[in-house]
Design an enzyme around this catalytic site. Structure first.
Site, PDB file in Angstrom:
ATOM      1  CG  ASP A   1      -1.971   1.022   1.264  1.00  0.00           C
ATOM      2  OD1 ASP A   1      -2.123   1.727   0.256  1.00  0.00           O
ATOM      3  OD2 ASP A   1      -2.632   1.198   2.306  1.00  0.00           O
TER       4      ASP A   1
ATOM      5  CE  LYS B   1      -5.531  -0.988  -0.794  1.00  0.00           C
ATOM      6  NZ  LYS B   1      -5.946  -0.474   0.532  1.00  0.00           N
TER       7      LYS B   1
ATOM      8  CB  VAL C   1      -9.383  -5.728  -0.162  1.00  0.00           C
ATOM      9  CG1 VAL C   1      -9.911  -4.937  -1.343  1.00  0.00           C
ATOM     10  CG2 VAL C   1      -7.864  -5.627  -0.093  1.00  0.00           C
TER      11      VAL C   1
ATOM     12  CG  ASP D   1      -5.974  -7.552   9.596  1.00  0.00           C
ATOM     13  OD1 ASP D   1      -5.075  -7.295   8.776  1.00  0.00           O
ATOM     14  OD2 ASP D   1      -6.146  -6.913  10.646  1.00  0.00           O
TER      15      ASP D   1
ATOM     16  NE  ARG E   1      -4.856 -11.699  10.485  1.00  0.00           N
ATOM     17  CZ  ARG E   1      -4.199 -10.594  10.148  1.00  0.00           C
ATOM     18  NH1 ARG E   1      -3.918 -10.350   8.889  1.00  0.00           N
ATOM     19  NH2 ARG E   1      -3.830  -9.727  11.058  1.00  0.00           N
TER      20      ARG E   1
HETATM   21  P1  IMP Z   1       1.771  -0.260   3.892  1.00  0.00           P
HETATM   22  O1  IMP Z   1       2.801  -0.280   4.990  1.00  0.00           O
HETATM   23  O2  IMP Z   1       0.965   1.018   3.880  1.00  0.00           O
HETATM   24  O3  IMP Z   1       2.314  -0.607   2.530  1.00  0.00           O
HETATM   25  O4  IMP Z   1       0.683  -1.328   4.261  1.00  0.00           O
HETATM   26  C1  IMP Z   1       0.953  -2.661   4.272  1.00  0.00           C
HETATM   27  C2  IMP Z   1       0.148  -3.360   5.334  1.00  0.00           C
HETATM   28  O5  IMP Z   1      -1.054  -2.658   5.646  1.00  0.00           O
HETATM   29  C3  IMP Z   1      -0.279  -4.688   4.806  1.00  0.00           C
HETATM   30  O6  IMP Z   1       0.669  -5.682   5.134  1.00  0.00           O
HETATM   31  C4  IMP Z   1      -1.615  -4.882   5.456  1.00  0.00           C
HETATM   32  O7  IMP Z   1      -1.458  -5.525   6.707  1.00  0.00           O
HETATM   33  C5  IMP Z   1      -2.166  -3.502   5.680  1.00  0.00           C
HETATM   34  N1  IMP Z   1      -3.100  -3.065   4.614  1.00  0.00           N
HETATM   35  C6  IMP Z   1      -2.936  -2.099   3.692  1.00  0.00           C
HETATM   36  N2  IMP Z   1      -4.012  -1.998   2.889  1.00  0.00           N
HETATM   37  C7  IMP Z   1      -4.883  -2.949   3.316  1.00  0.00           C
HETATM   38  C8  IMP Z   1      -6.199  -3.363   2.877  1.00  0.00           C
HETATM   39  O8  IMP Z   1      -6.817  -2.858   1.925  1.00  0.00           O
HETATM   40  N3  IMP Z   1      -6.761  -4.366   3.585  1.00  0.00           N
HETATM   41  C9  IMP Z   1      -6.161  -4.988   4.643  1.00  0.00           C
HETATM   42  N4  IMP Z   1      -4.938  -4.640   5.064  1.00  0.00           N
HETATM   43  C10 IMP Z   1      -4.305  -3.618   4.417  1.00  0.00           C
HETATM   44 MG    MG Z   2      -3.005  -6.132   8.474  1.00  0.00          MG
END
Ligand code: IMP
Ligand code: MG
Length: 180
Positions: free
Chosen positions: A104, A132, A154, A160, A166
């Site tokens: 993300d 994303k 999602v 989750d 999950r």
């Molecule tokens: P980032 O650090 O922002 O890249 O987010 C990564 C982590 O955020 C993932 O490993 C997920 O645990 C959580 N995450 C981000 N987007 C979603 C989503 O749409 N659904 C569920 N978990 C998400």
């Molecule tokens: Mg998570």
């Protein structure tokens, strides 16, 4: 559980098909380096994905788990990612593939990659089931990505909300009224 989902984004059979393709991409990329590969799933989100993916890989490999907690409020991204349990395997000189559920903002994978790079693996790549588009900065990119999805929250197939959903076997969009 199903009643909490607004719609299915990726059905079960599409996930299974894409996971098999990803395994082929991974096997082709590593070639002879695949022997001795260490897969590092980032818990808990990659639990289901890595279990399916590793069973599609036809070579000997190891698993070394890593647990990251990302302090995010409810569904919003942007919390600080912090390692809560470190690797239990020596990865120095080995080819390492990080496996996560979703890329993300990239904060989580940046922390993971920095930590693992310091342990001097022979190579370090990233595989995510979902991405994303356009959100992760250029220094945190996935080498393998299952699906590019819209910017919706999602759940399912390991992902989750508040540690639930999950075990839902498809990837679905959670009903917005359930977000806090
Ligand atoms: P980032 O650090 O922002 O890249 O987010 C990564 C982590 O955020 C993932 O490993 C997920 O645990 C959580 N995450 C981000 N987007 C979603 C989503 O749409 N659904 C569920 N978990 C998400
Ligand atoms: Mg998570």
């Amino acid at each position: 559980m199903q009643a909490d989902l607004e719609r299915v984004l990726i059905p079960r059979d599409a996930i299974a098909r894409r996971v098999r393709e990803l395994a082929e991409e991974i096997a082709a990329t590593y070639g002879t380096d695949a022997a001795g590969l260490v897969m590092v799933p980032v818990l808990s989100g990659s639990l289901i994905f890595v279990a399916d993916l590793m069973r599609c890989l036809p070579f000997k490999m190891r698993i070394a788990v890593l647990t990251v907690s990302s302090y995010r409020g409810a569904t919003t991204s942007g919390g600080e990612a912090r390692l809560v349990a470190d690797l239990n395997t020596d990865i120095a000189g080995r080819h390492v593939l990080i496996v996560d559920d979703i890329l993300d903002t990239g904060r989580t994978l940046r922390v993971v990659r920095q930590r693992l790079a310091a342990l001097k693996p022979a190579s370090l790549r990233i595989c995510v089931l979902l991405r994303k588009p356009g959100k992760a900065p250029s220094d945190v990119q996935a080498d393998f990505a299952g699906f590019d999805i819209e910017d919706a929250f999602v759940v399912g197939y390991g992902l989750d909300y508040n540690d639930q959903y999950r075990n839902w076997p498809e990837i679905g969009v959670l009903r917005p009224e359930l977000y806090q």
